[in-house]
Design a protein around this motif. Structure first.
Motif, short mmCIF file in Angstrom:
data_model
loop_
_atom_site.label_atom_id
_atom_site.label_comp_id
_atom_site.label_asym_id
_atom_site.label_seq_id
_atom_site.Cartn_x
_atom_site.Cartn_y
_atom_site.Cartn_z
N VAL A 1 -66.43 20.73 -87.09
CA VAL A 1 -66.85 22.14 -87.18
C VAL A 1 -65.90 22.99 -86.34
O VAL A 1 -65.40 24.02 -86.80
CB VAL A 1 -68.31 22.33 -86.73
CG1 VAL A 1 -68.64 23.81 -86.58
CG2 VAL A 1 -69.27 21.67 -87.70
N SER A 2 -65.62 22.54 -85.13
CA SER A 2 -64.73 23.27 -84.24
C SER A 2 -63.32 23.38 -84.83
O SER A 2 -62.70 24.45 -84.80
CB SER A 2 -64.68 22.59 -82.87
OG SER A 2 -63.78 23.26 -82.03
N ILE A 3 -62.82 22.28 -85.37
CA ILE A 3 -61.49 22.29 -85.97
C ILE A 3 -61.43 23.25 -87.17
O ILE A 3 -60.49 24.03 -87.31
CB ILE A 3 -61.07 20.87 -86.38
CG1 ILE A 3 -60.78 20.04 -85.11
CG2 ILE A 3 -59.85 20.88 -87.31
CD1 ILE A 3 -60.64 18.55 -85.37
N LEU A 12 -60.47 23.07 -76.39
CA LEU A 12 -60.55 24.22 -75.52
C LEU A 12 -59.19 24.86 -75.32
O LEU A 12 -59.03 26.08 -75.43
CB LEU A 12 -61.14 23.80 -74.17
CG LEU A 12 -61.33 24.87 -73.10
CD1 LEU A 12 -62.35 25.89 -73.56
CD2 LEU A 12 -61.76 24.23 -71.80
N VAL A 13 -58.18 24.04 -75.08
CA VAL A 13 -56.82 24.55 -74.89
C VAL A 13 -56.33 25.25 -76.15
O VAL A 13 -55.79 26.36 -76.09
CB VAL A 13 -55.86 23.39 -74.49
CG1 VAL A 13 -54.41 23.84 -74.54
CG2 VAL A 13 -56.20 22.87 -73.11
N VAL A 14 -56.54 24.62 -77.30
CA VAL A 14 -56.09 25.22 -78.57
C VAL A 14 -56.80 26.55 -78.81
O VAL A 14 -56.17 27.54 -79.21
CB VAL A 14 -56.31 24.24 -79.75
CG1 VAL A 14 -56.07 24.92 -81.09
CG2 VAL A 14 -55.41 23.02 -79.59
N ASP A 15 -58.11 26.59 -78.57
CA ASP A 15 -58.86 27.84 -78.76
C ASP A 15 -58.33 28.95 -77.86
O ASP A 15 -58.15 30.08 -78.31
CB ASP A 15 -60.35 27.62 -78.45
CG ASP A 15 -61.04 26.67 -79.41
OD1 ASP A 15 -60.55 26.50 -80.54
OD2 ASP A 15 -62.06 26.08 -79.01
N GLY A 21 -55.26 33.90 -77.07
CA GLY A 21 -54.13 34.59 -76.45
C GLY A 21 -53.13 35.11 -77.48
O GLY A 21 -52.60 36.21 -77.34
N ASN A 22 -52.90 34.33 -78.54
CA ASN A 22 -52.00 34.77 -79.61
C ASN A 22 -52.53 36.02 -80.31
O ASN A 22 -51.77 36.92 -80.66
CB ASN A 22 -51.78 33.65 -80.63
CG ASN A 22 -50.91 32.54 -80.10
OD1 ASN A 22 -50.13 32.74 -79.16
ND2 ASN A 22 -51.02 31.37 -80.69
N MET A 77 -53.42 22.99 -66.65
CA MET A 77 -53.31 22.10 -67.79
C MET A 77 -52.49 22.75 -68.91
O MET A 77 -51.62 22.12 -69.52
CB MET A 77 -54.70 21.73 -68.31
CG MET A 77 -54.68 20.81 -69.49
SD MET A 77 -56.32 20.43 -70.11
CE MET A 77 -57.16 21.98 -70.04
N LEU A 78 -52.75 24.03 -69.19
CA LEU A 78 -51.99 24.73 -70.22
C LEU A 78 -50.50 24.79 -69.87
O LEU A 78 -49.65 24.58 -70.72
CB LEU A 78 -52.52 26.16 -70.41
CG LEU A 78 -53.83 26.28 -71.15
CD1 LEU A 78 -54.32 27.72 -71.10
CD2 LEU A 78 -53.69 25.82 -72.59
#
Length: 172
Positions: free
Chosen positions: A77-79, A117-120, A125-126, A151-152
């Motif tokens: 679902v998240s993906i 979380l990082v991808v989101d 940010g984009n 981490m990012l």
């Protein structure tokens, strides 16, 4: 067939990728493999997106989303929400993209999915950058400066180091 479809996406043969992925999805549907069907639809949507057919990509993601929710498959679902957000951003529908990303972000936080979380956060940010909201960077908006910020930064450094190798691999 799904693996073949992914390889074809990677190689840029999107018409063949879509055909393989649609066949994979149909087989999953025929044998009652709901998770395989969701995965196939997600990859098909990605292929449509890469092909510039954004409306078809959204339609495919929207078809898969209720199936993933019914199966309580929070990861997919998240993906799917994240992939939809990328397409909405490309269509200029920033509010819809943000809504999808906020849903995905909440799920990733609840499940402890650091990668998601990082991808989101990067995708948020984009969107901020594209809208010219530089002061509203996703990391500031969500107060994630500490460990997530580090981490990012580390992920970004690794990506920059791997980029030449990945570029070479893609041309093989």
């Amino acid at each position: 067939l799904r693996l073949l479809g992914n390889i074809l996406i990677w190689r840029g043969d999107l018409t063949a990728a879509i055909a393989a992925l649609e066949e994979s999805t149909a087989i999953s549907d025929a044998i009652g493999n709901a998770r395989g069907e969701v995965l196939g639809l997600n990859e098909t949507g990605r292929a449509y997106r890469r092909n510039g057919d954004f409306e078809k990509a959204i339609a495919v993601f929207e078809r898969a989303l209720p199936m993933a929710r019914a199966a309580r498959d929070r990861g997919n679902v998240s993906i799917l929400l994240g992939n939809m957000a990328v397409v909405y951003k490309q269509l200029g529908a920033f509010d819809r993209a943000i809504d999808a990303l906020e849903q995905s972000l909440a799920m990733d936080r609840a499940s402890g999915d650091v990668r998601g979380l990082v991808v989101d956060l990067i995708n948020l940010g984009n969107i901020d950058r594209e809208r010219g909201n530089y002061r509203n960077a996703a990391l500031d908006v969500y107060g994630m400066r500490s460990s997530t910020w580090k981490m990012l930064r580390d992920v970004n450094l690794v990506c920059h180091r791997l980029a030449p190798t990945l570029t070479k691999m893609k041309s093989i």
